[in-house]
Every structure is written in structure tokens, then in C-alpha cells.
Scaffold this motif. Structure first.
Motif: not given
Length: 260
Positions: A4-8, A12-16
């Protein structure tokens, strides 16, 4: 892997997408499914890196166009996607709910799958861990594989019901008849070939279910899933294939020792 990450201020989710190392396991699963003529449970290719990212990005666009509640792609890298947050883990919601709450959640999920199927959509692994809940709508995530690479649409939709039934049956240990009724109602509106394919699978699995009923807690839970879905829809599961698919997704396969 997704983080999980935060944008403004928005989650959101950053999937690798790491490189795949499942060729041997997938080959074994494919052999078993072919040997027992269980086409709906054949494992699709599981790719890694940029190829896995491309498959998921394409599937998300396809499902979004079919009206399915899936995450929007906010951004992408060579082997990563930035995905919209669509709600809490459906699995967590099921664990924390009381019986009535679970029934509402499962009914909502069944309705969402059935609606998507009517519009020609399919999922692959609609297990509770691959679903979300925002308080109003069921969402679907995790599309690194495409079942249509190894089966037709009817079999892919049959596979969806098999996977979903397997995933939720453990929450109905003392009330299997409730799950039976919900699934049976859904199957009344399913296309006949989908039901036929699932029926073909289940006919070969009743002996396995009886054996698993004498196994430990995990084995009994799987047997219950087989029997519940069989009773509701004439569906069943090949334990080795389903459990191995489960292990491929999360690295856990504690029941396989019971089958050897």
C-alpha cells in the motif's frame, strides 16, 4: 507482491511482478488435470516480470470494459503496476462478520460473479483473498493469469464457481445448507455448458471427498467444500489441483501431505 502507498492522501497499491519459478509445479498440475479429464481445472501459464504485468493490465482493461469492479491502473513500470484501492480484503470481512453478515457478503459476491458471467466475463481465481469489499460493492483483484490460454469461456466460468465455492465453504462449517441454497440459486441462471462442465468434474471426485472426511481438520474442510458445491450445483474439486493452485498463490500447502 503488492504494497500500500499513499498518493495525495488517497490509498493505492504498488504491485511488483517477480520472475516466475513455477514451471515444474504447473506442469504437474496440467498433467493431473489432463489425466483425469478436468479441463476446467487446467492451470494457465504463470508468467513473471514484464509478461505478468502485461497480462494483468490487459485483463483489468477487459474486465473494466465488461462492467466488472476491478482496480483502475493509475501507473505502470517495466514490472510493476500502480493500482487503485477498491476496498478492504473480502477475506478479512468474512472472518470478522457474524453469520448474517457472512451471508450478505457471500450473496453479494455470488451476484457479482453471476452478473459478470452474463456479460461474458471470467476471473480465474475468485477466492476471498482476491476480492475486496467497500461496504457496497464486491471488487476483484489479481489477474496475472489468463485461463482462456488453456480453456474456452464456458470452462473458465465453471472454474470460477469451483474456485469461489472452495474459497468460501470453510466459513459454512456448521451451516453448509445455507451456502448450498445460495449457490443453487445462482446456478439456475448459469449457462448450461458451464453447469455441464462443472458436473463432469464432480462425478470423479466423490470418493476423494469421502476419504478427506476421515482426514484432519483441513481435509474435512475441503471435503465439506466438495460436498456442498456438489449438492448445490453438481460441481466438485480435484483436491490436488485446487490445493496446488492455492499453494501457487500463497506458498502454503499443508494438506498435500495427507494425500500422499
Amino acid at each position: 507482491m503488492a504494497e500500500p502507498i499513499s498518493i495525495e492522501g488517497q490509498r493505492a497499491w504498488l504491485k511488483h511482478y517477480g520472475e516466475s519459478s513455477r514451471a515444474l509445479a504447473l506442469g504437474l498440475l496440467n498433467f493431473v488435470a489432463r489425466r483425469f479429464r478436468l479441463d476446467a481445472l487446467r492451470p494457465p501459464p504463470h508468467r513473471g516480470g514484464a509478461q505478468a504485468r502485461e497480462v494483468e493490465a490487459r485483463r483489468l482493461l477487459e474486465l473494466k470494459a465488461q462492467g466488472v469492479n476491478v482496480p483502475a491502473v493509475i501507473g505502470e513500470g517495466k514490472a510493476a503496476l500502480l493500482l487503485e484501492h477498491t476496498g478492504a480484503s473480502f477475506n478479512t470481512c468474512l472472518r470478522e462478520a457474524d453469520a448474517a453478515g457472512r451471508d450478505r457478503l457471500v450473496a453479494a459476491a455470488i451476484a457479482a460473479i453471476a452478473s459478470a458471467h452474463r456479460d461474458g466475463a471470467y476471473f480465474g481465481q475468485p477466492l476471498p483473498r482476491n476480492m475486496t469489499w467497500d461496504g457496497h460493492s464486491v471488487g476483484f483483484i489479481d489477474f496475472e493469469e489468463d485461463p482462456l490460454e488453456v480453456m474456452d469461456l464456458d470452462r473458465a466460468q465453471a472454474r470460477d464457481w469451483l474456485m469461489f465455492g472452495y474459497g468460501v465453504a470453510k466459513y459454512y462449517e456448521t451451516r453448509p445448507q445455507v451456502l448450498e441454497a445460495m449457490l443453487a440459486e445462482a446456478m439456475e441462471g448459469a449457462d448450461r455448458p458451464v453447469v455441464d462442465h462443472a458436473h463432469e468434474v464432480t462425478g470423479r471426485l466423490q470418493a476423494l471427498a469421502r476419504l478427506l472426511q476421515r482426514a484432519g481438520k483441513s481435509g474435512q474442510a475441503l471435503a465439506r467444500a466438495i460436498l456442498v458445491v456438489h449438492s448445490a450445483t453438481a460441481f466438485g474439486f480435484l483436491a490436488l489441483v485446487v490445493l496446488s493452485l492455492d499453494w501457487l498463490a500463497d506458498g502454503e500447502l499443508d494438506l498435500l501431505a495427507l494425500l500422499t
